[in-house]
Enzyme design. Structure first.
Site, PDB file in Angstrom:
ATOM      1  N   TRP A 130       3.728   9.425   0.016  1.00 25.41           N
ATOM      2  CA  TRP A 130       3.758   9.214  -1.438  1.00 25.41           C
ATOM      3  C   TRP A 130       2.900  10.233  -2.192  1.00 25.41           C
ATOM      4  CZ3 TRP A 130      -0.724   7.656  -4.153  1.00 25.41           C
ATOM      5  CH2 TRP A 130      -1.804   7.281  -3.357  1.00 25.41           C
ATOM      6  N   HIS A 146      -7.211  -5.979   0.210  1.00 26.36           N
ATOM      7  CA  HIS A 146      -6.098  -5.028   0.283  1.00 26.36           C
ATOM      8  C   HIS A 146      -5.208  -5.412   1.459  1.00 26.36           C
ATOM      9  CE1 HIS A 146      -4.149  -1.247  -0.655  1.00 26.36           C
ATOM     10  NE2 HIS A 146      -4.165  -0.911   0.623  1.00 26.36           N
ATOM     11  N   SER A 174       0.827  -1.190   0.000  1.00 25.92           N
ATOM     12  CA  SER A 174       0.000   0.000   0.000  1.00 25.92           C
ATOM     13  C   SER A 174       0.873   1.257   0.000  1.00 25.92           C
ATOM     14  CB  SER A 174      -0.957  -0.062   1.199  1.00 25.92           C
ATOM     15  OG  SER A 174      -2.042   0.789   1.043  1.00 25.92           O
ATOM     16  N   ASP A 176      -9.349  -6.376  -4.058  1.00 22.04           N
ATOM     17  CA  ASP A 176      -8.833  -5.123  -3.508  1.00 22.04           C
ATOM     18  C   ASP A 176      -9.626  -3.955  -4.076  1.00 22.04           C
ATOM     19  OD1 ASP A 176      -7.400  -2.914  -2.669  1.00 22.04           O
ATOM     20  OD2 ASP A 176      -5.437  -3.769  -3.130  1.00 22.04           O
TER      21      ASP A 176
END
Length: 544
Positions: free
Chosen positions: A331, A186, A68, A154
């Protein structure tokens, strides 16, 4: 996981491991495991962390992996420092630079699919940054092994996003192995996962009846020995503050605690691989008592024992504000870190400091710093035709801010900034300096007009002419032209690259230093931005 929860210089030869008598034993174990596949391994007692420090080992190759937000960070590390990292593995994440410094893009293009993630643009940005030295040469990525995992269940990071990650790496010639055959939710996939395969819930470690660690390690390392039944190495808890730029982890959304698993063979001097393993959101040690569940259940320590592999587990932590309440890795550019995905990114540099420490290269010494705001009375901007003719001082600073690029009047704008650099302590060695600017408004993209246009910083010892802004400042010679540059950003703040050594030498320790921001090429049509309307431009100077 809901981990996102809405809200080489010469590169090391890649080892075919293990070697010698250990290799024979490992191959026999591997063959036995293949002939007699076991059910999910019983969860052995996890090693208890012991306080310690990072120390150098005989590390021959470095890889990254993550889930993730940790998958995004694993890719950022690999691309930004492809001269150090020889490959990467990512569960449930997307391509490098996907968020483009915007949270809405992160949510709508890089997790959901309601917005185009612009893969061609991400590729070109990577190539541009490589050419500018903001990331390592992209040629390093060619031939690198990359493992990508996406489950059909997911709904947090949807399948097309992971497809784009595999496609992205393929554009640079990486060797991609893509597992998209399970109905996983996920999660990180592990035989030790306490969750069933299809769910998406804490601790976001799922058992899908496969050994994903064997898959990913076999692809990255070239061969892999069967795992040990119980981790026999040492799990060391260390202080991450020592590796955080500025010496403080918390302001970077990093925990003060990090972990590294060291097998006995590596502690005794064997040649070892280093794996940097990055948890997802809500999986950090400090998140609501989560503790070492990711460290204990990722099923990497068991393989580390039999494959001479050190596993570094850096730790992110939640912020007290809405910037990063779930302890995700950076990110999308939170806390104003526009360099988060490239050289100079605060979290990237912290992890790189840990990697260097484990490889035997000590992290840079923690330095002191001073942050200087530009002198408002001496700031301003100058406009002129593209050839410099008809220069005049701009008049809209109080209304919109300091202008850069081509305005609606077809004039090309350049900004002048003054800093009182006599405030840098005398007798100190300047080790680093950079600008931080805040965007007020704008129109178009002057960085792409023409393609690859650069916003550069000229540095002048003293003042360009008079310290007040003058029309002649538009074309006046600087002490150092292009001493730094600022990458494209569409909102919020951005930091420049570090000033070059020549630009650092041009800082006036006895008084004023002026800096001029300008686009190298005049935009072909209207494309501009305003900075500094409400928040002064700052110059941060680090010294020792």
């Amino acid at each position: 996981m809901r981990p996102f929860h809405r809200l080489r210089s010469l590169r090391p030869l890649r080892p075919l491991r293990p070697r010698g008598p250990r290799r024979l034993t490992a191959l026999l174990l591997f063959a036995a495991a293949a002939l007699f596949p076991a059910a999910s391994p019983a969860a052995a007692a996890a090693p208890t962390p012991v306080p310690g420090q990072l120390q150098p080992y005989n590390v021959e190759a470095v890889y990254s992996s993550g889930i993730s937000s940790g998958g995004y960070m694993a890719t950022q590390l690999h691309v930004a420092y492809s001269g150090t990292f020889s490959g990467s593995a990512a569960f449930a994440s997307g391509p490098y630079g996907c968020a483009q410094n915007t949270l809405s893009t992160a949510l709508n293009a890089c997790m959901n699919t309601t917005q185009d993630l612009q893969l061609a643009k991400l590729e070109q940005t990577t190539r541009d940054w490589s050419a500018q030295g903001l990331v390592d040469p992209v040629a390093h990525l060619s031939g690198d092994p990359v493992y990508v995992f996406s489950g059909s269940g997911d709904t947090t990071v949807k399948r097309p996003v992971a497809d784009a990650l595999a496609d992205y790496y393929g554009r640079f010639g990486a060797r991609v192995q893509y597992n998209r055959t399970t109905a996983a939710g996920h999660a990180w996939i592990s035989p030790l996962g306490p969750n069933s395969c299809t769910v998406t819930q804490s601790p976001w470690i799922n058992n899908c009846g496969i050994d994903a660690e064997r898959e990913l390690l076999g692809h990255l390392l070239g061969s892999v020995a069967a795992p040990s039944g119980s981790p026999g190495g040492t799990l060391i808890q260390f202080d991450q503050n020592a590796y955080a730029p500025g010496g403080a982890a918390a302001p970077l959304s990093l925990d003060d605690k990090g972990f590294v698993y060291v097998p006995a063979s590596c502690a005794q001097g064997a040649s070892c691989t280093l794996m940097v393993a990055l948890h997802g959101c809500k999986q950090g040690h400090g998140y609501q008592g989560f503790g070492t569940q990711f460290v204990d259940k990722a099923y990497l320590n068991e393989y580390a024992d039999t494959n001479d592999m050190i596993v570094l587990y850096p730790q992110a932590v939640a912020t007290a504000t809405l910037e990063n309440p779930n302890g995700c890795w950076n990110w999308w550019g939170y806390l104003g870190d526009s360099a988060h995905a490239r050289h100079g990114g605060k979290q990237i540099e912290a992890v790189m400091g840990m990697v260097r420490a484990l490889r035997g290269s000590a992290p840079p010494p923690v330095t002191d710093r001073v942050t200087l705001s530009s002198v408002d009375a001496q700031d301003g901007y100058v406009k002129a035709a593209a050839d410099g003719s008809g220069a005049a001082v701009g008049t809209l600073e109080d209304t919109y801010g300091l202008a850069l690029g081509r305005g609606t009047d077809s004039k090309v704008n350049r900004t002048l900034l003054s800093f009182d650099t006599s405030r840098i302590p005398a007798g100190k060695e300047i080790t680093r300096a950079y600008l931080t600017v805040n965007r007020s408004s704008g129109s178009g993209d002057p960085w792409s007009s023409p393609a690859g246009n650069r916003l550069v910083v000229d540095v002048t010892t003293g003042c360009v002419g008079a310290c007040a802004v003058e029309a002649s400042d538009w074309s006046a010679a600087a002490t150092v032209a292009g001493g730094a540059q600022i990458a494209s950003f569409s909102s919020g703040s951005a930091s420049s690259t570090d000033l070059s050594a020549q630009a650092l030498g041009a800082l006036n320790r006895g008084g004023t230093t002026q800096m001029r921001l300008r686009f190298e090429a005049a935009p072909a049509s209207t494309a501009y931005l305003f900075v500094n309307k409400d928040t002064p431009v700052t110059l941060t100077v680090e010294y020792r």
